[in-house]
Design a protein around this motif. Structure first.
Motif, short mmCIF file in Angstrom:
data_model
loop_
_atom_site.label_atom_id
_atom_site.label_comp_id
_atom_site.label_asym_id
_atom_site.label_seq_id
_atom_site.Cartn_x
_atom_site.Cartn_y
_atom_site.Cartn_z
N ALA A 156 41.36 48.51 53.58
CA ALA A 156 41.63 48.37 52.15
C ALA A 156 41.09 47.06 51.61
O ALA A 156 40.50 47.00 50.52
CB ALA A 156 43.13 48.49 51.89
N GLU A 157 41.28 45.99 52.35
CA GLU A 157 40.76 44.69 51.93
C GLU A 157 39.23 44.70 51.84
O GLU A 157 38.65 44.10 50.94
CB GLU A 157 41.21 43.60 52.92
N SER A 158 38.59 45.41 52.76
CA SER A 158 37.12 45.41 52.81
C SER A 158 36.49 46.16 51.65
O SER A 158 35.33 45.90 51.30
CB SER A 158 36.64 46.01 54.14
N ALA B 181 36.16 44.51 46.93
CA ALA B 181 35.06 43.91 46.15
C ALA B 181 34.13 44.96 45.55
O ALA B 181 33.87 44.95 44.34
CB ALA B 181 34.28 42.91 46.99
N PRO B 182 33.60 45.91 46.35
CA PRO B 182 32.74 46.92 45.75
C PRO B 182 33.46 47.83 44.77
O PRO B 182 32.87 48.28 43.78
CB PRO B 182 32.22 47.72 46.96
N THR B 183 34.75 48.06 45.00
CA THR B 183 35.51 48.90 44.07
C THR B 183 35.65 48.20 42.72
O THR B 183 35.46 48.82 41.67
CB THR B 183 36.91 49.20 44.65
N LYS B 184 35.96 46.92 42.73
CA LYS B 184 36.06 46.17 41.47
C LYS B 184 34.73 46.18 40.72
O LYS B 184 34.72 46.26 39.49
CB LYS B 184 36.49 44.73 41.76
N ALA B 185 33.63 46.13 41.44
CA ALA B 185 32.31 46.07 40.80
C ALA B 185 32.02 47.35 40.03
O ALA B 185 31.59 47.30 38.86
CB ALA B 185 31.24 45.82 41.86
N TRP B 186 32.23 48.51 40.65
CA TRP B 186 31.88 49.74 39.91
C TRP B 186 32.91 50.10 38.85
O TRP B 186 32.58 50.73 37.84
CB TRP B 186 31.59 50.91 40.84
N LEU B 187 34.15 49.65 39.03
CA LEU B 187 35.13 49.84 37.97
C LEU B 187 34.77 49.01 36.74
O LEU B 187 34.86 49.48 35.60
CB LEU B 187 36.53 49.46 38.46
N ALA C 7 42.90 44.41 38.83
CA ALA C 7 44.23 45.00 38.90
C ALA C 7 44.17 46.49 39.23
O ALA C 7 44.93 46.99 40.07
CB ALA C 7 44.97 44.78 37.58
N HIS C 8 43.26 47.19 38.57
CA HIS C 8 43.20 48.64 38.79
C HIS C 8 42.66 48.96 40.18
O HIS C 8 43.10 49.93 40.81
CB HIS C 8 42.34 49.32 37.73
N ALA C 9 41.73 48.17 40.66
CA ALA C 9 41.21 48.39 42.01
C ALA C 9 42.35 48.27 43.03
O ALA C 9 42.43 49.04 43.99
CB ALA C 9 40.11 47.39 42.34
#
Length: 325
Positions: free
Chosen positions: A63-65, A68-74, A115-117
């Protein structure tokens, strides 16, 4: 695949990111499966310990890994919503040096995505863990060796509980047909790979549209606060996909109107209405007057902060300064 001509403008634009995000999420779910320690899993199965089975799956590290990419596309999808929202409101997005549109300061987009990520990744992790807990008892009761049972459990890592149950039923059906054990595991592996891809698509579509609709709503809300949009002169309009996959839940909301700060008639504040929803919103004038309170003096996208000040649009100039600092 969706026909772009059937989709509302916001859904169409954010849909262009769907394929790349789906592939990324599918790869991430596959990584969780690959990172699962088969030896530790086998040892846990031998002592029939569900807690040790879960400990063999590195969900927290995984989950930690992916944060970062999740925040970017969100954030990217959020900005698409900002852009489409500005077009709908006829508000010019003034940029400076390729930075964030003035209407939504960069810090706001970054904070929402962060926050949403966190919420999204936590939800995926918890759902995956629930599926693992569910399969432990079922798989152990098959009477297979600990090693083969561990292999079966590992193949279902990254699925939802519903998908896990379907995978187990598939494996049991093959066993009843007399299919050899290694062949069962091989076919279950192919099946679960496909199901992770399905889950990735649902995550990508839902979260991209969640972010885009949020960005659009934030743009309109900030426009009202800055005096650029008259709340009493506009309504939000629910827009649907015009094809055979339109769900009844959304069809019931087609063209429904709601104030900027009020929910639609079924209590939903903004799309998406359900998993797989492709709806978005538009703005319509509730009177014949313009949506925005300043139009003739509003600067074009290539004008500077000084030009905005000279034009006498103080809220606009202040917003530009805030976004470009």
């Amino acid at each position: 695949a969706d026909d772009p001509d059937d989709l509302p403008e916001l859904s169409k634009r954010v849909g262009k990111r769907e394929g790349a995000v789906r592939r990324l999420v599918a790869e991430q779910l596959g990584d969780l499966r690959s990172a699962t320690d088969l030896e530790a899993l086998t040892a846990a199965v031998e002592v029939r310990s569900a807690s040790r089975v879960l400990a063999a799956v590195p969900i927290e590290t995984w989950a930690e890994s992916i944060m970062a990419p999740t925040k970017a596309w969100l954030k990217d999808a959020f900005l698409i919503g900002v852009t489409v929202g500005a077009e709908a409101a006829d508000v010019t997005l003034v940029k400076r040096g390729g930075e964030m549109p003035f209407n939504v300061p960069n810090s706001e987009a970054v904070e929402w995505a962060r926050a949403h990520a966190g919420v999204m990744v936590t939800s995926i992790s918890e759902t995956s863990a629930a599926a693992i807990r569910e399969i432990v008892t079922e798989a152990i009761d098959w009477g297979w060796s600990a090693r083969d049972t561990a292999r079966l459990i590992r193949e279902t890592v990254g699925l939802t509980p519903h998908q896990e149950r379907a995978a187990v039923k598939f494996g049991l059906r093959l066993q009843e047909q007399g299919v050899p054990r290694d062949r069962i595991l091989s076919r279950v592996a192919r099946y679960t790979d496909a199901q992770r891809s399905v889950r990735a698509l649902m995550i990508a579509r839902h979260e991209l549209l969640t972010a885009a609709n949020e960005g659009q709503q934030r743009l309109w809300d900030l426009g009202v606060r800055q005096g650029l949009i008259r709340k009493d002169r506009v309504k939000r309009k629910w827009l649907v996909a015009k094809d055979e996959r339109l769900e009844q839940l959304c069809e019931n909301l087609e063209n429904d109107l709601a104030s900027l700060d009020q929910p639609f008639k079924d209590g939903t504040f903004k799309p998406p209405r359900h998993i797989g929803c492709r709806c978005s919103m538009g703005l319509v004038r509730s009177q014949t007057s313009a949506i925005v309170t300043v139009t003739s003096a509003r600067p074009k996208s290539d004008e500077t902060i000084a030009a905005a000040v000279r034009a006498g649009i103080a809220p606009l100039a202040a917003a530009i300064q805030e976004a470009t600092q």
